[in-house]
Write a protein that holds these residues in place. Structure first.
Motif, PDB file in Angstrom:
ATOM      1  N   CYS A 283       0.970  -1.013  -0.053  1.00  0.00           N
ATOM      2  CA  CYS A 283      -0.037   0.094   0.181  1.00  0.00           C
ATOM      3  C   CYS A 283       1.206   1.359   0.221  1.00  0.00           C
ATOM      4  CB  CYS A 283      -0.893   0.031   1.329  1.00  0.00           C
ATOM      5  SG  CYS A 283      -2.393   1.485   1.294  1.00  0.00           S
ATOM      6  N   ASN A 284      -0.078   2.351  -0.476  1.00  0.00           N
ATOM      7  CA  ASN A 284       1.019   3.820  -0.303  1.00  0.00           C
ATOM      8  C   ASN A 284       1.045   4.360   0.693  1.00  0.00           C
ATOM      9  OD1 ASN A 284      -1.180   3.891  -1.860  1.00  0.00           O
ATOM     10  ND2 ASN A 284      -0.838   5.939  -2.517  1.00  0.00           N
ATOM     11  N   LEU A 285       0.034   3.857   1.703  1.00  0.00           N
ATOM     12  CA  LEU A 285      -0.379   4.774   2.446  1.00  0.00           C
ATOM     13  C   LEU A 285       0.172   3.882   3.981  1.00  0.00           C
ATOM     14  CD1 LEU A 285      -3.640   5.998   1.873  1.00  0.00           C
ATOM     15  CD2 LEU A 285      -1.626   7.047   0.963  1.00  0.00           C
ATOM     16  N   SER A 286      -0.348   4.949   5.284  1.00  0.00           N
ATOM     17  CA  SER A 286       0.127   4.230   6.059  1.00  0.00           C
ATOM     18  C   SER A 286      -1.152   4.902   6.920  1.00  0.00           C
ATOM     19  CB  SER A 286       2.090   4.470   6.761  1.00  0.00           C
ATOM     20  OG  SER A 286       1.810   4.072   8.389  1.00  0.00           O
ATOM     21  N   CYS A 287      -1.746   4.552   7.260  1.00  0.00           N
ATOM     22  CA  CYS A 287      -3.275   4.622   7.810  1.00  0.00           C
ATOM     23  C   CYS A 287      -2.955   4.420   9.788  1.00  0.00           C
ATOM     24  CB  CYS A 287      -4.533   3.749   7.505  1.00  0.00           C
ATOM     25  SG  CYS A 287      -4.630   4.638   5.520  1.00  0.00           S
ATOM     26  N   GLN A 288      -3.702   5.257   9.871  1.00  0.00           N
ATOM     27  CA  GLN A 288      -3.171   4.805  11.404  1.00  0.00           C
ATOM     28  C   GLN A 288      -4.348   4.360  12.177  1.00  0.00           C
ATOM     29  OE1 GLN A 288      -1.597   6.702  13.797  1.00  0.00           O
ATOM     30  NE2 GLN A 288      -1.549   8.805  12.821  1.00  0.00           N
TER      31      GLN A 288
ATOM     32  N   GLY B 176      -7.952   5.108  -3.343  1.00  0.00           N
ATOM     33  CA  GLY B 176      -8.775   6.360  -4.561  1.00  0.00           C
ATOM     34  C   GLY B 176      -7.725   7.190  -5.047  1.00  0.00           C
ATOM     35  N   THR B 177      -6.605   6.910  -4.047  1.00  0.00           N
ATOM     36  CA  THR B 177      -4.954   8.334  -4.321  1.00  0.00           C
ATOM     37  C   THR B 177      -4.782   7.700  -5.265  1.00  0.00           C
ATOM     38  OG1 THR B 177      -3.743   6.389  -3.607  1.00  0.00           O
ATOM     39  CG2 THR B 177      -4.649   8.062  -2.350  1.00  0.00           C
TER      40      THR B 177
ATOM     41  N   GLU C  41      -7.537  18.273   7.253  1.00  0.00           N
ATOM     42  CA  GLU C  41      -7.324  17.855   8.559  1.00  0.00           C
ATOM     43  C   GLU C  41      -7.818  16.770   8.849  1.00  0.00           C
ATOM     44  OE1 GLU C  41      -7.197  21.787   6.445  1.00  0.00           O
ATOM     45  OE2 GLU C  41      -9.075  20.022   7.404  1.00  0.00           O
ATOM     46  N   HIS C  42      -8.938  15.983   8.620  1.00  0.00           N
ATOM     47  CA  HIS C  42      -8.868  14.655   9.449  1.00  0.00           C
ATOM     48  C   HIS C  42      -8.721  13.879   8.925  1.00  0.00           C
ATOM     49  CE1 HIS C  42     -13.195  16.220  11.848  1.00  0.00           C
ATOM     50  NE2 HIS C  42     -11.763  16.528  12.120  1.00  0.00           N
ATOM     51  N   TYR C  43      -8.541  13.941   7.430  1.00  0.00           N
ATOM     52  CA  TYR C  43      -8.251  12.945   6.361  1.00  0.00           C
ATOM     53  C   TYR C  43      -6.664  12.286   6.556  1.00  0.00           C
ATOM     54  CZ  TYR C  43      -7.813  10.381   2.077  1.00  0.00           C
ATOM     55  OH  TYR C  43      -7.388   9.357   1.393  1.00  0.00           O
ATOM     56  N   GLU C  44      -6.154  13.819   6.204  1.00  0.00           N
ATOM     57  CA  GLU C  44      -4.593  13.419   6.621  1.00  0.00           C
ATOM     58  C   GLU C  44      -3.956  13.095   8.008  1.00  0.00           C
ATOM     59  OE1 GLU C  44      -3.554  17.355   4.282  1.00  0.00           O
ATOM     60  OE2 GLU C  44      -4.464  16.841   2.625  1.00  0.00           O
TER      61      GLU C  44
ATOM     62  N   GLY D  61      -1.761  10.554   2.478  1.00  0.00           N
ATOM     63  CA  GLY D  61      -2.476  10.430   1.732  1.00  0.00           C
ATOM     64  C   GLY D  61      -3.443  11.868   1.208  1.00  0.00           C
ATOM     65  N   SER D  62      -3.736  12.184   0.142  1.00  0.00           N
ATOM     66  CA  SER D  62      -3.883  13.826  -0.145  1.00  0.00           C
ATOM     67  C   SER D  62      -5.632  13.899  -0.412  1.00  0.00           C
ATOM     68  CB  SER D  62      -3.232  14.230  -1.264  1.00  0.00           C
ATOM     69  OG  SER D  62      -3.963  15.450  -1.707  1.00  0.00           O
TER      70      SER D  62
END
Length: 371
Positions: free
Chosen positions: A16-21, A90-91, A119-122, A128-129
């Motif tokens: 994955c290209n993100l690192s979600c909390q 979706g990125t 702010e919330h999303y990132e 992510g953007s």
């Protein structure tokens, strides 16, 4: 009578290209990788051997569009005659990729959006953007409008993981859905894989609340439609904390307890290495936290499509017996009790059930929803 395989989740990659909390990848101890194209092609050949093609859902614990052969994978899946859907952050849904997915006839697209502001999303979806994701989805919507109209495929759904830090965004989701051409918003609770994430859950009371648990010790209470406003919400909150088990318009809020959707609806999961698992929760080894206690989930599989055909695995006596057991759901109520010495693992429970035990499954108790 043989139950049919109606939906097949295929984890084509764990990358994955993100690192979600809230992502399990921050804490899991498992083998990761991506499915070789040859393996996916063989799997689709096996799908053709089924009595009817199941829905093929490209998703698991990775970002499908990160796979280098993603478009060829979609093409192979569609070639079986199956409905094909996917979960994405979706990125990477570029204009070129959107054009290709429309050409291939992707049927449904669930996009994970856990904040309705940058702010919330990132803060949640690290790296992510928000603006990029919304721009990508708006472009897909415009392409659909030009080609075949707003109701054409792929049908878009927002998948939202609700936590204390983003629950205030819930009222904004219908408006966002309209902007991006989504026709559904699916809200799930978070699976806490760390003590810190357990502090974010929105169901601490709901785990044991009578509201969702019909029994001989609770009073049944039936409610009609009514306004949710300053007059009703304080009273409704008190009702939810009372001894009443709620029914709304003849639909019991207790109906989805001890209910394994994967078994009841005929779902299965193929891991990136070909292992066939009964559900997403048992796909990888990982920790979960329930009522302040850690539970280490050990994965379970019934075969591997590199060794045995998918149909043979699905129809094997072991898998069929397991599904029948899940329908009866004889497991100990591990999500509601205080926990015993068997709680930290899914090896056995105090009702004399053995691996894999599912009494502590948050999915089966209606707290977690999968796209």
């Amino acid at each position: 009578m043989m139950d049919s395989l109606n939906k097949l989740y295929v984890e084509i990659t764990t990358r994955c290209n993100l690192s979600c909390q809230m992502c399990v990848q921050r804490v899991w101890n498992t083998v990761t990788g991506q499915m070789p194209l040859a393996t996916f092609r063989a799997l689709m050949d096996q799908v053709r051997d089924l009595p009817q093609p199941p829905i093929i859902h490209l998703g698991g614990y990775g970002e499908p569009t990160f796979h280098p052969d993603f478009l060829e994978i979609v093409r192979l899946a569609k070639a079986t005659g199956a409905q094909v859907e996917m979960t994405t952050n979706g990125t990477l849904l570029t204009p070129e990729l959107s054009e290709a997915l429309l050409d291939l006839g992707l049927n449904r697209l669930a996009v994970s959006i856990d904040g309705v502001s940058p702010e919330h999303y990132e803060d949640i979806r690290v790296n992510g953007s928000y603006q990029q994701v919304i721009s990508n989805l708006r472009h897909l919507f415009r392409l659909k409008l030009r080609r075949a109209g707003r109701h054409s495929d792929p049908q878009v759904k927002i998948a939202f993981v609700a936590m204390k830090s983003n629950v205030a965004d819930l009222p904004k989701l219908p408006s966002l859905a309209t902007r991006i051409g989504a026709w559904e918003v699916q809200v799930s609770n978070v699976v806490p894989h760390t003590p810190e994430m357990e502090q974010e859950i929105l169901y601490e009371h709901a785990l044991t609340a009578c509201t969702f648990r019909e029994s001989r010790w609770t009073v049944g209470m039936s409610l009609p439609k009514m306004d949710w406003d300053d007059h009703t919400l304080p009273a409704m909150q008190q009702v939810a904390q009372s001894r009443a088990s709620l029914t709304m318009l003849h639909h019991s809020l207790s109906a989805r307890n001890d209910y394994c959707e994967f078994v009841q609806e005929g779902y299965a999961v193929v891991r990136w290495d070909g292992a066939v698992s009964p559900c997403l929760s048992l796909l990888h080894d990982h920790p979960e936290y329930i009522r302040g206690r850690r539970k280490d989930i050990t994965h379970h599989e019934f075969g591997n499509i590199n060794v045995q055909a998918l149909r043979a695995i699905w129809e094997s006596p072991q898998y069929m017996t397991y599904r029948e057991k899940l329908r009866a759901f004889p497991f100990s109520p591990c999500t509601t009790c205080g926990g015993c010495e068997r709680f930290p693992f899914n090896y056995e429970d105090c009702s004399e059930n053995y691996f894999p035990t599912c009494g502590g499954c948050l999915w089966a108790q209606g707290f977690i929803e999968c796209p």
